[in-house]
Structures are given as structure tokens and as C-alpha cells.
Design an enzyme around this catalytic site. Sequence first.
Site, PDB file in Angstrom:
ATOM      1  N   TYR A  76     -28.702  -3.585 -29.769  1.00 21.11           N
ATOM      2  CA  TYR A  76     -28.835  -2.195 -29.664  1.00 21.11           C
ATOM      3  C   TYR A  76     -29.960  -1.478 -28.632  1.00 21.11           C
ATOM      4  O   TYR A  76     -29.463  -0.932 -27.864  1.00 21.11           O
ATOM      5  CB  TYR A  76     -29.096  -1.716 -31.033  1.00 21.11           C
ATOM      6  CG  TYR A  76     -29.071  -0.173 -31.111  1.00 21.11           C
ATOM      7  CD1 TYR A  76     -27.763   0.241 -31.580  1.00 21.11           C
ATOM      8  CD2 TYR A  76     -29.882   0.752 -30.715  1.00 21.11           C
ATOM      9  CE1 TYR A  76     -27.497   1.519 -31.796  1.00 21.11           C
ATOM     10  CE2 TYR A  76     -29.705   2.075 -30.973  1.00 21.11           C
ATOM     11  CZ  TYR A  76     -28.422   2.579 -31.433  1.00 21.11           C
ATOM     12  OH  TYR A  76     -28.353   3.847 -31.496  1.00 21.11           O
ATOM     13  N   PHE A 128     -13.158  18.680  -9.179  1.00 26.83           N
ATOM     14  CA  PHE A 128     -12.412  17.852  -9.939  1.00 26.83           C
ATOM     15  C   PHE A 128     -12.508  18.348 -11.392  1.00 26.83           C
ATOM     16  O   PHE A 128     -13.468  19.103 -11.954  1.00 26.83           O
ATOM     17  CB  PHE A 128     -13.274  16.416 -10.363  1.00 26.83           C
ATOM     18  CG  PHE A 128     -12.389  15.428 -10.697  1.00 26.83           C
ATOM     19  CD1 PHE A 128     -11.188  14.880 -10.364  1.00 26.83           C
ATOM     20  CD2 PHE A 128     -12.690  15.101 -11.985  1.00 26.83           C
ATOM     21  CE1 PHE A 128     -10.255  13.997 -11.011  1.00 26.83           C
ATOM     22  CE2 PHE A 128     -11.932  14.235 -12.830  1.00 26.83           C
ATOM     23  CZ  PHE A 128     -10.561  13.557 -12.342  1.00 26.83           C
ATOM     24  N   THR A 129     -11.570  18.035 -12.073  1.00 23.07           N
ATOM     25  CA  THR A 129     -11.027  18.585 -13.523  1.00 23.07           C
ATOM     26  C   THR A 129     -12.367  18.471 -14.512  1.00 23.07           C
ATOM     27  O   THR A 129     -12.872  19.840 -15.036  1.00 23.07           O
ATOM     28  CB  THR A 129      -9.761  18.000 -14.161  1.00 23.07           C
ATOM     29  OG1 THR A 129      -9.847  16.566 -14.143  1.00 23.07           O
ATOM     30  CG2 THR A 129      -8.635  18.214 -13.168  1.00 23.07           C
ATOM     31  N   ASP A 219     -20.666  12.745  -6.535  1.00 22.36           N
ATOM     32  CA  ASP A 219     -19.619  12.052  -7.548  1.00 22.36           C
ATOM     33  C   ASP A 219     -19.330  10.888  -6.582  1.00 22.36           C
ATOM     34  O   ASP A 219     -18.484  10.895  -5.650  1.00 22.36           O
ATOM     35  CB  ASP A 219     -18.609  12.703  -7.646  1.00 22.36           C
ATOM     36  CG  ASP A 219     -17.310  12.642  -8.481  1.00 22.36           C
ATOM     37  OD1 ASP A 219     -17.494  11.263  -8.856  1.00 22.36           O
ATOM     38  OD2 ASP A 219     -16.713  13.345  -9.101  1.00 22.36           O
ATOM     39  N   LYS A 262     -13.007   3.478 -11.755  1.00 19.17           N
ATOM     40  CA  LYS A 262     -12.067   3.532 -10.382  1.00 19.17           C
ATOM     41  C   LYS A 262     -12.530   2.359  -9.470  1.00 19.17           C
ATOM     42  O   LYS A 262     -12.291   1.342  -9.771  1.00 19.17           O
ATOM     43  CB  LYS A 262     -12.545   4.777  -9.808  1.00 19.17           C
ATOM     44  CG  LYS A 262     -11.627   6.145 -10.289  1.00 19.17           C
ATOM     45  CD  LYS A 262     -11.706   6.490 -11.945  1.00 19.17           C
ATOM     46  CE  LYS A 262     -10.956   7.683 -12.240  1.00 19.17           C
ATOM     47  NZ  LYS A 262     -11.846   8.831 -12.444  1.00 19.17           N
ATOM     48  N   ARG A 386      -0.661  17.237  -9.816  1.00 21.00           N
ATOM     49  CA  ARG A 386      -1.930  17.608  -9.457  1.00 21.00           C
ATOM     50  C   ARG A 386      -1.681  19.044  -8.675  1.00 21.00           C
ATOM     51  O   ARG A 386      -1.515  19.134  -7.378  1.00 21.00           O
ATOM     52  CB  ARG A 386      -2.675  16.904  -8.503  1.00 21.00           C
ATOM     53  CG  ARG A 386      -3.538  15.790  -9.367  1.00 21.00           C
ATOM     54  CD  ARG A 386      -4.468  16.261  -9.901  1.00 21.00           C
ATOM     55  NE  ARG A 386      -5.383  15.186 -10.447  1.00 21.00           N
ATOM     56  CZ  ARG A 386      -5.680  15.444 -12.025  1.00 21.00           C
ATOM     57  NH1 ARG A 386      -5.313  16.386 -12.654  1.00 21.00           N
ATOM     58  NH2 ARG A 386      -6.714  14.682 -12.487  1.00 21.00           N
ATOM     59  N   PHE A 452      -3.403  19.932 -18.369  1.00 21.73           N
ATOM     60  CA  PHE A 452      -2.596  19.049 -17.800  1.00 21.73           C
ATOM     61  C   PHE A 452      -2.119  17.858 -18.906  1.00 21.73           C
ATOM     62  O   PHE A 452      -1.372  17.145 -18.853  1.00 21.73           O
ATOM     63  CB  PHE A 452      -2.876  18.884 -16.526  1.00 21.73           C
ATOM     64  CG  PHE A 452      -4.199  18.033 -16.307  1.00 21.73           C
ATOM     65  CD1 PHE A 452      -5.535  18.498 -16.606  1.00 21.73           C
ATOM     66  CD2 PHE A 452      -4.068  16.681 -16.250  1.00 21.73           C
ATOM     67  CE1 PHE A 452      -6.432  18.014 -16.062  1.00 21.73           C
ATOM     68  CE2 PHE A 452      -5.426  16.058 -16.296  1.00 21.73           C
ATOM     69  CZ  PHE A 452      -6.602  16.820 -16.091  1.00 21.73           C
TER      70      PHE A 452
HETATM   71  C1  LIG Z   1     -12.139  10.092 -12.727  1.00 22.23           C
HETATM   72  C2  LIG Z   1     -13.113  10.772 -12.076  1.00 22.23           C
HETATM   73  C3  LIG Z   1     -14.149  11.566 -12.979  1.00 22.23           C
HETATM   74  C4  LIG Z   1     -14.150  11.521 -14.293  1.00 22.23           C
HETATM   75  O1  LIG Z   1     -14.512  10.409 -14.920  1.00 22.23           O
HETATM   76  P1  LIG Z   1     -13.854   9.475 -16.135  1.00 22.23           P
HETATM   77  O2  LIG Z   1     -14.517   8.080 -16.048  1.00 22.23           O
HETATM   78  O3  LIG Z   1     -12.566   9.896 -16.065  1.00 22.23           O
HETATM   79  O4  LIG Z   1     -14.491  10.417 -17.208  1.00 22.23           O
HETATM   80  C5  LIG Z   1     -15.107  12.312 -12.045  1.00 22.23           C
HETATM   81  N1  LIG Z   1     -14.821  12.338 -10.774  1.00 22.23           N
HETATM   82  C6  LIG Z   1     -13.876  11.907 -10.221  1.00 22.23           C
HETATM   83  C7  LIG Z   1     -13.644  12.282  -8.610  1.00 22.23           C
HETATM   84  C8  LIG Z   1     -12.959  11.177 -10.725  1.00 22.23           C
HETATM   85  O5  LIG Z   1     -11.734  10.594 -10.113  1.00 22.23           O
END
Ligand SMILES: *Cc1c(COP(=O)(O)O)cnc(C)c1O
Length: 461
Positions: A76, A128-129, A219, A262, A386, A452
Site C-alpha cells: 500500500y 482535448f475533451t 499533455d 497511449k 470527432r 459523445f
Molecule cells: C487520452 C487523452 C487524455 C486523457 O487520458 P485518459 O487516460 O483517457 O484519462 C488526455 N489528453 C490526450 C491528448 C489524450 O489523448
Amino acid sequence: MKTIKKRSWAEPYKMKMVELLKMTTEKQRLKAIKDAGYNTFLLPSADVYIDLLTDSGTNSMSDRQWSAFMTGDEAYAGSKSYYILEETIQKYYGYKYVVPTHQGRAAENILSQILIKKGDIVPGNMYFTTTRLHQELAGGIFADVIIDEAHDPLSEHPFKGNVDIAKLDKLVKKHGAKKIPYVCVATNVNMAGGQPVSMENLKELRAYTKKHGIRIIHDMTRVAENAFFIQQREKGYAKKTIAQIVKEICSYTDGATMSAKKDALVNIGGFMAINDWDVFEEARNLVVVYEGLHTYGGLAGRDMEAVAVGIVESLNDDHQKARVGQVEYLGHKMMEYNIPIVKPIGGHGIFVDAKAFLPHLTQDQFPAQTLAAELYVDSGVRTMERGIVSAGRKPNGENYYPKLELVRFTIPRRVYTQAHMDVIAESAAAVYERRKSIKGLKMVYEPKYLRFFQARFEKLK
Ligand SMILES: *Cc1c(COP(=O)(O)O)cnc(C)c1O
């Protein structure tokens, strides 16, 4: 004997295990998409043949990552896996302090809460969303400062992810630097179609923000893919390794949020990294509220181990060449069929211009949502919208009307073969051939946040 000049590249790995897929009929798919409210997010993946919904968490892990899984420390507090992850991030990205989170948006939540005050302006190179939503929930107002070319699907600008410093300067002049807690710079901008930022632009931005005392938050979800494009396209970087380029990119920023799902080749994971001790201290405190103790942040020890190995693998030059090479292969196939795609071809997928594909549909008839549904019916290939659905509504309730109306064919890393790419392009071509007979959609259910994911549609008569 003919001499062979052509030298193809191929993947720097081979397969050790395969996942069997279900094949469906068109009749089954017609029913499945109707049941899913014409939203590909609501399809059960068991009904999908080739899944290009996202490259997020859909990667194949390597044998080394799976082995690292077995060495995860599930303590932990003070898990050794945390220290391995921390050390990897410090070594390869150069950030000082690390807070693991279960995925990228959790890092965004924590960082936004710490850095943004009500009424602050948060400039970013396209939204980004989840990133924008967390900025807004923290009281911030997003401002797009990406170069105009990013909004033009026909522009072949090699670095469509670049920040327009003049747009940023206008914001600084209008609101004052104190109102701008940071500039959010995404590398290989997802919403622009996987388009890179140049090193030159990052350097200029660093110089500008330094002068005004504004932080840059990176990011870095697709930083290695961005580095590949810098290596290919930017003067002076052809001989540098991806690892060197990534480290340089990070050096021009003050901290980062990362979705390890990613670039870093895992199925779940993320982190926040920051060079400023005070911000780290607060983040380390907040993460306990939302995620878990700061030495695991919502992840199992084994997940942190897999992220650490994945980070190193993502910086391998041959890996990126095959990764982006496969995306480019699909893009070129689509262009052979005259399908309108965003150019230059991006790093993590092909983005089809749905406005050009279905010019007879208005934006309120959801051309990209429609096209994604049609592709699924044709071949079982799952893509995603998108466009106006993803863009959602402004805090005042009005719809955002994004210039781009795209269907994203996102390619998971190390998952599909070249033959799969052929099938995908042929399916897109088949739908393109009958495009004039395609009718639009109307939205019949709209969730309040990130609509979405769960919105439902019906076919227009
Ligand atoms: C996927 C993504 C996020 C968010 O990450 P999650 O792991 O899905 O929460 C943030 N910024 C970009 C550019 C992304 O592609």
C-alpha cells in the site's frame, strides 16, 4: 534476374499469442448499431471485428511488460514499483516529481484544481475533451491558441500542432499574465488529427512564457510519436534519437499530465509530473482524495511496472517507425481510393473529413457520427466521431460548432496487421462509393458531460 530495389520495413517484434475475433454478418451489424443508438461507443466490443475506436489502453503489451507485471510490488505504501516508475520518468522525461494516477484525466483533475482559479484563462493548442472539462470544472476558461492551419483539413503544414504565439500574446495583453496559470501544450495533438508540435515552436513558446512568468504544462500523452515527426521533418533532428528528442521537448515545459494508455503501451495508467515542489506537495496530498496513496495513485504495483517498461519501449526508434509507418500505410491506401483524409497523415490514426465525405449533410445532421455508423455496418470496423458531438456544449449551454467534422480511425499499437489495414481501407472505399445515398442522424438522448460517450441517435428518414 531482376534486381530488387524496394526495401520494406516491418515490425520489430513477432506474435506469441493471438486473440480470436468474432466475424459478423451485415444483418447482425445493422441490428447491433441500431441497438447502440448509432453510437459506436455503445457497441459491445464482441460485435466488432477491427476496433479502431481508440488507441487508448488498447495496446499489446510486450513479453517484457508481462514479465514486469509479475514483479509488481503491491504494498500500500512505498511500493518499489513506484520508485521504478519515478526513476524512469525522471531519467527519460526529465521531470522532477511524479504522482501516479489511474489514467490521464485523473492527473488533469488534480493539476487543474491546484493551478486554476475561477475566471482564469487556460490557453491550449486545441482542446482535448477531458482536459478542457477539468479546466472548466476548476473554474477556468479554455482558449484555443493553435495555429489556424490545424483547423484546415487540407493544409499540409508539417507542424499543425504548433502554438500561435500571436494568439497567446493577444490573450496576455487582454487579460494579463496573472490570469493565465499555464499554457497547456499537447504533443502530437489528438484533436487536430495526431499532428506534431515543432521543437522550434516549443523553444519560442518557452522564451515567451518565461518572459511573462507563465508555466507550460505538457499533455505528453503522445510525446514519442511527436518526437518521431520532429526526427523526420525538422532541420537538425534527423540524427537524434527519439529518446533524445523526447527529453528535449520535456525540458521546455514545467510539468506534465500523461495518459500512459497511449504512447507508453499499457492498458491502464497515467501520471502527473512537475518540477515545482509546492505543486507536487499539493498534488501528492490531493491524489489521496481521488486516487489513492501517492505511491500508487489508483494503480496496482504491476501496472506501474508495465508503464515503466512501456515508456522505455516507446522511445525505441524502430518501434516508432513501425508504429507511425502502419498508420501512414493505411492513410496512403485511403488516398488511393480518393477518400478525403486530414493531411499530413497523423501519428495515431487516420482522420477522415466527414464534411467532405458527406457534403450533403449539415453539421446538425452529424456527418461524422453518421459515417462511423455506416462503416461499422459495412465491415464491422469500429471508428469514432470527432466533430460536433465530441465538441459538446459551452458552459452557457450553446453547442460548440467545431470547424473539423472528423471520423477517427485510431490504430492501437502493436495490435493489427497490414492485411487488417487493407480491409479497413477497402471498407471505407465501399462506403465512399455509395455516399450520396447516406442519410444523417438526429440526437435523441444527450448526457450532460462528455456526451459523445453515451449519446443516442436515430436515423433521419
Ligand atoms: C487520452 C487523452 C487524455 C486523457 O487520458 P485518459 O487516460 O483517457 O484519462 C488526455 N489528453 C490526450 C491528448 C489524450 O489523448
